[in-house]
Design a protein around this motif. Structure first.
Motif, PDB file in Angstrom:
ATOM      1  N   CYS A  65      84.764  77.745  68.116  1.00  0.00           N
ATOM      2  CA  CYS A  65      85.860  78.306  67.322  1.00  0.00           C
ATOM      3  C   CYS A  65      85.848  79.831  67.352  1.00  0.00           C
ATOM      4  O   CYS A  65      86.904  80.467  67.386  1.00  0.00           O
ATOM      5  CB  CYS A  65      85.769  77.812  65.881  1.00  0.00           C
ATOM      6  SG  CYS A  65      86.258  76.091  65.654  1.00  0.00           S
ATOM      7  N   TYR A 125      88.248  67.869  71.734  1.00  0.00           N
ATOM      8  CA  TYR A 125      87.195  67.134  71.035  1.00  0.00           C
ATOM      9  C   TYR A 125      87.471  65.628  71.062  1.00  0.00           C
ATOM     10  O   TYR A 125      86.553  64.826  71.236  1.00  0.00           O
ATOM     11  CB  TYR A 125      87.112  67.623  69.586  1.00  0.00           C
ATOM     12  CG  TYR A 125      86.011  66.968  68.786  1.00  0.00           C
ATOM     13  CD1 TYR A 125      84.680  67.272  69.039  1.00  0.00           C
ATOM     14  CD2 TYR A 125      86.301  66.039  67.783  1.00  0.00           C
ATOM     15  CE1 TYR A 125      83.659  66.687  68.313  1.00  0.00           C
ATOM     16  CE2 TYR A 125      85.295  65.452  67.057  1.00  0.00           C
ATOM     17  CZ  TYR A 125      83.968  65.773  67.320  1.00  0.00           C
ATOM     18  OH  TYR A 125      82.969  65.174  66.606  1.00  0.00           O
ATOM     19  N   THR A 126      88.743  65.255  70.895  1.00  0.00           N
ATOM     20  CA  THR A 126      89.109  63.839  70.917  1.00  0.00           C
ATOM     21  C   THR A 126      88.838  63.217  72.277  1.00  0.00           C
ATOM     22  O   THR A 126      88.425  62.056  72.376  1.00  0.00           O
ATOM     23  CB  THR A 126      90.595  63.674  70.552  1.00  0.00           C
ATOM     24  OG1 THR A 126      90.832  64.263  69.262  1.00  0.00           O
ATOM     25  CG2 THR A 126      90.989  62.210  70.518  1.00  0.00           C
ATOM     26  N   LEU A 130      88.214  70.742  62.316  1.00  0.00           N
ATOM     27  CA  LEU A 130      89.169  70.796  63.425  1.00  0.00           C
ATOM     28  C   LEU A 130      90.581  70.434  62.986  1.00  0.00           C
ATOM     29  O   LEU A 130      91.554  71.018  63.460  1.00  0.00           O
ATOM     30  CB  LEU A 130      88.722  69.858  64.550  1.00  0.00           C
ATOM     31  CG  LEU A 130      87.583  70.358  65.434  1.00  0.00           C
ATOM     32  CD1 LEU A 130      87.145  69.265  66.404  1.00  0.00           C
ATOM     33  CD2 LEU A 130      87.997  71.597  66.207  1.00  0.00           C
ATOM     34  N   HIS A 131      90.694  69.471  62.092  1.00  0.00           N
ATOM     35  CA  HIS A 131      92.023  68.997  61.695  1.00  0.00           C
ATOM     36  C   HIS A 131      92.617  69.785  60.537  1.00  0.00           C
ATOM     37  O   HIS A 131      93.714  69.456  60.062  1.00  0.00           O
ATOM     38  CB  HIS A 131      91.951  67.510  61.347  1.00  0.00           C
ATOM     39  CG  HIS A 131      91.848  66.627  62.547  1.00  0.00           C
ATOM     40  ND1 HIS A 131      90.663  66.470  63.248  1.00  0.00           N
ATOM     41  CD2 HIS A 131      92.778  65.882  63.205  1.00  0.00           C
ATOM     42  CE1 HIS A 131      90.873  65.646  64.269  1.00  0.00           C
ATOM     43  NE2 HIS A 131      92.130  65.291  64.264  1.00  0.00           N
ATOM     44  N   GLN A 160      91.265  70.419  69.052  1.00  0.00           N
ATOM     45  CA  GLN A 160      91.327  69.045  68.573  1.00  0.00           C
ATOM     46  C   GLN A 160      91.471  68.069  69.731  1.00  0.00           C
ATOM     47  O   GLN A 160      90.785  67.048  69.796  1.00  0.00           O
ATOM     48  CB  GLN A 160      92.494  68.874  67.598  1.00  0.00           C
ATOM     49  CG  GLN A 160      92.393  69.697  66.335  1.00  0.00           C
ATOM     50  CD  GLN A 160      93.611  69.509  65.446  1.00  0.00           C
ATOM     51  OE1 GLN A 160      94.368  68.552  65.607  1.00  0.00           O
ATOM     52  NE2 GLN A 160      93.802  70.426  64.506  1.00  0.00           N
ATOM     53  N   SER A 161      92.387  68.399  70.666  1.00  0.00           N
ATOM     54  CA  SER A 161      92.620  67.530  71.829  1.00  0.00           C
ATOM     55  C   SER A 161      91.366  67.418  72.675  1.00  0.00           C
ATOM     56  O   SER A 161      90.994  66.329  73.130  1.00  0.00           O
ATOM     57  CB  SER A 161      93.771  68.082  72.672  1.00  0.00           C
ATOM     58  OG  SER A 161      94.881  68.354  71.907  1.00  0.00           O
ATOM     59  N   TYR A 169      94.747  76.413  67.181  1.00  0.00           N
ATOM     60  CA  TYR A 169      93.470  75.752  67.451  1.00  0.00           C
ATOM     61  C   TYR A 169      93.645  74.273  67.790  1.00  0.00           C
ATOM     62  O   TYR A 169      92.659  73.552  67.933  1.00  0.00           O
ATOM     63  CB  TYR A 169      92.548  75.885  66.238  1.00  0.00           C
ATOM     64  CG  TYR A 169      92.132  77.306  65.950  1.00  0.00           C
ATOM     65  CD1 TYR A 169      91.008  77.870  66.564  1.00  0.00           C
ATOM     66  CD2 TYR A 169      92.851  78.094  65.064  1.00  0.00           C
ATOM     67  CE1 TYR A 169      90.626  79.174  66.304  1.00  0.00           C
ATOM     68  CE2 TYR A 169      92.484  79.406  64.797  1.00  0.00           C
ATOM     69  CZ  TYR A 169      91.370  79.937  65.414  1.00  0.00           C
ATOM     70  OH  TYR A 169      91.000  81.226  65.154  1.00  0.00           O
ATOM     71  N   LYS A 170      94.897  73.814  67.926  1.00  0.00           N
ATOM     72  CA  LYS A 170      95.143  72.404  68.198  1.00  0.00           C
ATOM     73  C   LYS A 170      94.539  71.959  69.519  1.00  0.00           C
ATOM     74  O   LYS A 170      94.174  70.798  69.696  1.00  0.00           O
ATOM     75  CB  LYS A 170      96.650  72.129  68.199  1.00  0.00           C
ATOM     76  CG  LYS A 170      97.328  72.351  66.855  1.00  0.00           C
ATOM     77  CD  LYS A 170      96.770  71.434  65.774  1.00  0.00           C
ATOM     78  CE  LYS A 170      97.491  71.653  64.453  1.00  0.00           C
ATOM     79  NZ  LYS A 170      96.896  70.846  63.352  1.00  0.00           N
ATOM     80  N   HIS A 226      85.047  67.011  62.184  1.00  0.00           N
ATOM     81  CA  HIS A 226      86.389  66.407  62.194  1.00  0.00           C
ATOM     82  C   HIS A 226      87.300  67.091  61.173  1.00  0.00           C
ATOM     83  O   HIS A 226      88.451  67.433  61.480  1.00  0.00           O
ATOM     84  CB  HIS A 226      86.269  64.911  61.884  1.00  0.00           C
ATOM     85  CG  HIS A 226      87.585  64.197  61.828  1.00  0.00           C
ATOM     86  ND1 HIS A 226      88.229  63.734  62.951  1.00  0.00           N
ATOM     87  CD2 HIS A 226      88.391  63.890  60.766  1.00  0.00           C
ATOM     88  CE1 HIS A 226      89.360  63.158  62.596  1.00  0.00           C
ATOM     89  NE2 HIS A 226      89.490  63.245  61.282  1.00  0.00           N
TER      90      HIS A 226
END
Length: 243
Positions: free
Chosen positions: A188, A172-173, A158-159, A169-170, A165-166, A155
């Motif tokens: 990555c 993974y969420t 990613l953040h 994040q989307s 790389y956003k 977490h």
């Protein structure tokens, strides 16, 4: 068995800020010397006339390992520290006595590592090394009895990665299944490779568009013929307007 001097010289000397690494290296060398029996097994009961030959042999082997371990530890501890630590009967007790002297340093190290994990900074370098760096910090905290699972590290990684790389994040969420650190590093790395390739292709496309008819300035192409006529007007047109 005599202890080779090369092993002794390769064990780091204990200082005020290397306790954790010192313990790890010390145990590694004691294991390579086949002396870690005194670390792995408790002290056998004292011998009596009723002990069997096997029990006597086991005691002598443990006692020999313990004695040599204490000598190695004393060699790796400077006199300024050794003078403030009582030498115990067993190497485990001796190491615990040393540990007590460095508990404050251990707490400070834990705080420093936790701060680095919770407030990381990605400097734009290799993304694989960045994530591995966070994993290393988590592992060091584990060595200090602060267990950090993969989830918070993933977490955090990613953040703290930048805009390109956003999308990760989307993704993974939205997923129900969580990524392990190994999976995150692989994903990555693939994304980094793709971003670099896109950047190269974009640069090549821009270069070819600009070189097809001369450099592009203000959306006007400057050819060799019209180098001094940037607005595309012919000399004849200018002359007719002048007349």
């Amino acid at each position: 068995m005599a202890i080779p001097s090369s092993y002794l010289s390769s064990i780091p000397i204990l200082t005020g800020d290397n306790y954790q690494k010192w313990v790890e290296d010390l145990k590694l060398h004691l294991g390579l010397l086949d002396l870690d029996l005194a670390l792995r097994e408790p002290k056998p009961s004292p011998l009596t006339n009723n002990n069997t030959t096997e029990e006597k042999t086991k005691f002598e082997k443990w006692d020999n390992a313990n004695r040599k371990c204490i000598l190695v530890v004393k060699k790796a501890v400077p006199e300024t520290i050794r003078g403030n630590v009582e030498v115990k009967d067993t190497v485990v007790e001796f190491l615990n006595a040393i540990k007590v002297k460095f508990e404050l340093n251990t707490n400070a190290e834990s705080s420093d590592l936790m701060s680095k994990l919770m407030n990381p900074h990605y400097d734009g370098g290799n993304v694989r090394e960045y994530v591995l760096g966070l994993a290393t910090i988590a592992a060091k905290l584990g060595d200090l009895d602060i267990k950090i699972s993969d989830d918070p590290v993933v977490h955090i990684a990613l953040h703290t990665l930048p805009g390109p790389y956003k999308v990760l994040q989307s993704t993974y969420t939205a997923l129900r299944d969580k990524w392990s650190l190994d999976e995150l590093i692989s994903i990555c790395t693939q994304e980094e490779r793709k971003l670099k390739q896109n950047k190269v292709e974009s640069a090549n496309a821009t270069f070819h568009r600009g070189s097809s008819g001369g450099p592009i300035r203000r959306d006007k192409k400057f050819t060799k013929k019209g180098r001094f006529n940037p607005y595309g007007k012919t000399r004849g047109t200018q002359q007719s307007k002048a007349s």
